[in-house]
Design an enzyme around this catalytic site. Structure first.
Site, PDB file in Angstrom:
ATOM      1  CE1 TYR A   1      -5.556  14.803  -5.312  1.00 39.73           C
ATOM      2  CE2 TYR A   1      -6.893  16.292  -3.983  1.00 39.73           C
ATOM      3  CZ  TYR A   1      -6.792  15.200  -4.838  1.00 39.73           C
ATOM      4  OH  TYR A   1      -7.911  14.514  -5.190  1.00 39.73           O
TER       5      TYR A   1
ATOM      6  CD  GLU B   1      -3.957  14.850  -9.258  1.00 42.56           C
ATOM      7  OE1 GLU B   1      -3.666  15.836  -9.960  1.00 42.56           O
ATOM      8  OE2 GLU B   1      -5.094  14.385  -9.169  1.00 42.56           O
TER       9      GLU B   1
ATOM     10  CB  THR C   1      -0.608  -6.285  -0.200  1.00 41.86           C
ATOM     11  OG1 THR C   1      -0.034  -7.388   0.503  1.00 41.86           O
ATOM     12  CG2 THR C   1      -1.710  -6.805  -1.130  1.00 41.86           C
TER      13      THR C   1
ATOM     14  CE  LYS D   1      -3.053  -9.485   1.269  1.00 45.23           C
ATOM     15  NZ  LYS D   1      -3.462 -10.160   0.025  1.00 45.23           N
TER      16      LYS D   1
ATOM     17  CG  ASP E   1      -0.163 -10.629  -6.667  1.00 45.33           C
ATOM     18  OD1 ASP E   1       0.353 -10.262  -5.594  1.00 45.33           O
ATOM     19  OD2 ASP E   1      -1.380 -10.538  -6.904  1.00 45.33           O
TER      20      ASP E   1
ATOM     21  NE  ARG F   1      -6.343  -2.711   5.357  1.00 48.56           N
ATOM     22  CZ  ARG F   1      -6.302  -4.044   5.263  1.00 48.56           C
ATOM     23  NH1 ARG F   1      -6.560  -4.648   4.135  1.00 48.56           N
ATOM     24  NH2 ARG F   1      -6.024  -4.772   6.317  1.00 48.56           N
TER      25      ARG F   1
HETATM   26  C1  LIG Z   1      -4.310  -9.817  -1.021  1.00 46.42           C
HETATM   27  C2  LIG Z   1      -3.955 -10.056  -2.438  1.00 46.42           C
HETATM   28  C3  LIG Z   1      -4.172  -9.083  -3.436  1.00 46.42           C
HETATM   29  C4  LIG Z   1      -5.020  -7.850  -3.240  1.00 46.42           C
HETATM   30  O1  LIG Z   1      -4.729  -6.995  -2.277  1.00 46.42           O
HETATM   31  P1  LIG Z   1      -5.783  -5.878  -1.792  1.00 46.42           P
HETATM   32  O2  LIG Z   1      -4.900  -4.913  -1.114  1.00 46.42           O
HETATM   33  O3  LIG Z   1      -6.771  -6.568  -0.928  1.00 46.42           O
HETATM   34  O4  LIG Z   1      -6.418  -5.306  -3.017  1.00 46.42           O
HETATM   35  C5  LIG Z   1      -3.689  -9.327  -4.703  1.00 46.42           C
HETATM   36  N1  LIG Z   1      -3.056 -10.481  -4.999  1.00 46.42           N
HETATM   37  C6  LIG Z   1      -2.877 -11.453  -4.090  1.00 46.42           C
HETATM   38  C7  LIG Z   1      -2.173 -12.692  -4.491  1.00 46.42           C
HETATM   39  C8  LIG Z   1      -3.340 -11.273  -2.782  1.00 46.42           C
HETATM   40  O5  LIG Z   1      -3.184 -12.260  -1.893  1.00 46.42           O
END
Ligand SMILES: *Cc1c(COP(=O)(O)O)cnc(C)c1O
Length: 422
Positions: A56, A58, A228, A231, A202, A237
């Site tokens: 933990y 936090e 993220t 990807k 994002d 993840r």
């Molecule tokens: C994949 C994605 C997310 C979310 O990611 P998660 O880890 O699945 O919650 C947010 N914004 C965009 C543009 C994405 O492609």
């Protein structure tokens, strides 16, 4: 000896071990084209499966609520330093459990319930967390959308500017899950400045490209960047928040914890540190260049064989196949592809008239296949197989063709082994 600490999973829980073995076989024997997926290194896998899951922590390095955090502080500090170096950021937070949670934390930090937000329409390639009515972002805030133009299927920045000036949103988001072209962060930052909105980029999908300069990096332009880590960035993840502004960073830290999360996943934070370390090596830039080149080769394999791609091609790691000329739907084609050992997902195309359960599109990406070692000629071949199966589906002999292609897919996959020794 205490068997609790020594019994391997294969003995302790045969049912779950069987599920893991089943999934490893699927990854080994098939072609992974889901644009949001990748394969992590053995090193990332080890960190993510480590004893750090027990801790933990936090709070943040040096300022934890619990004792015993010296070791995890080292790991999180490395992750933060490497993330900042990779993107040229002054501030980073590596604790978000996912991309969605990272976006949620940013909204919590910068917005009040009921505020207007402006993002890319889901049907035009946007993400659920940018104001979709089924997501918290669309329920607690007042969402408005921009989209792509009908003729060239590229983001309509004039419409974006017009909408922004009319509604004066508190936040404008850039970023997409299914947009195959370069995003003009410059123009979007300028529009946000004109209307006094926060600008959030994002980069969940394109983070790897931004890190090495094969897509413009929004860090110098945006108030906040979310991503993220799993990807194109090829880590475990998870999510991350970056900014050039350390004062805003304080707000994001409180929004992540205690705002939307409790204790961080320290094994995943360690895995992120390992992945960022990999991304800082010259080999990673070569990898991302391969991702982009391979995606163009796959696109050519499809267009050479009579398929239509949204916007005509790709600048990044994904392309979006438009099945409207064949009057087919994405659900049918992706199921046939799966029967051929090729995993992809159905996806809405801009101005789609099919419902999200069917769609008129298929999204394919090159990030995972490039990690595996597939070459440009392999990817051209994969594009040709997609075309062959699509035309066969139209002619009514999709299953027979999928069966034939499956044998060729198996031969290709055998040439590129995955996770030897696991
Ligand atoms: C994949 C994605 C997310 C979310 O990611 P998660 O880890 O699945 O919650 C947010 N914004 C965009 C543009 C994405 O492609």
């Amino acid at each position: 000896m205490n068997a609790f600490f020594t019994t391997p999973l294969a003995q302790a829980d045969k049912a779950i071990q069987s599920s893991l073995t089943h999934e490893l076989a699927r990854q080994r024997e098939g072609i992974e084209l889901i644009a949001s997926e990748n394969y992590v290194s053995r090193a990332v896998l080890e960190a993510a499966g480590s004893v750090l899951t027990n801790k933990y922590a936090e709070g943040y390095p040096g300022k934890r609520y619990y004792n015993g955090c010296a070791a995890v502080d080292e790991a999180e500090t490395l992750a933060l330093d490497r993330a900042k170096k990779l993107f040229g950021a002054a501030y980073a937070n590596v604790q978000p459990h996912s991309g969605s949670t990272a976006n949620q934390a940013v909204f919590l930090a910068l917005l009040q319930p009921g505020d207007d937000i402006l993002g890319l329409d889901l049907a035009h390639g946007g993400h659920l967390t940018h104001g979709s009515p089924v997501n918290m972002s669309g329920k607690w805030f007042k969402p408005h959308f921009y989209g792509v133009k009908k003729d060239d299927e590229r983001i309509d920045y004039d419409q974006l500017a017009e909408t922004a000036h009319r509604i004066k949103p508190k936040l404008i988001s850039a970023g997409a899950s299914a947009y195959p072209r370069i995003i003009n962060f410059n123009r979007m930052a300028e529009i946000a400045r004109e209307v006094g909105a926060y600008f959030m980029a994002d980069i969940a999908h394109i983070a790897g490209l931004c890190a090495v300069g094969l897509h413009p990096n929004p860090l110098p332009l945006a108030d906040v960047v979310t991503t993220t880590t799993h990807k194109t960035l090829r880590g475990p993840r998870g999510g991350m928040i970056l900014s050039r502004d350390e004062a805003l960073g304080k707000k994001f830290n409180s929004a992540v914890f205690p705002g939307v999360q409790g204790g961080p996943l320290m094994h995943i934070v360690a895995g992120k540190a390992v992945a960022f370390g990999e991304a800082l090596t010259p080999g990673y830039k070569t990898y991302i260049q391969g991702v982009v080149d391979n995606c163009k080769a796959m696109a050519k394999g499809m267009t050479d064989n009579g398929l239509r791609l949204v916007s005509g091609g790709t600048d990044n790691h994904l392309c979006l196949l438009d099945l409207r000329p064949q009057a087919l739907t994405g659900d049918v084609v992706t199921d046939l592809l799966e029967h051929a050992g090729i995993t992809a997902n159905k996806n809405m195309v801009p101005f789609d008239t099919q419902p999200p359960q069917k769609t008129s599109g298929v999204r394919v990406g090159s990030a995972a296949g490039t990690t595996r070692g597939f070459t440009e000629s392999d990817f051209h071949q994969i594009g040709s197989w997609i075309a062959e199966i699509t035309h066969a589906a139209k002619a009514g002999n999709g299953e027979a063709t999928a069966h034939k292609v499956k044998a060729e897919v198996a031969r290709l996959c055998e040439k590129y082994p995955l996770y030897q020794g696991l």
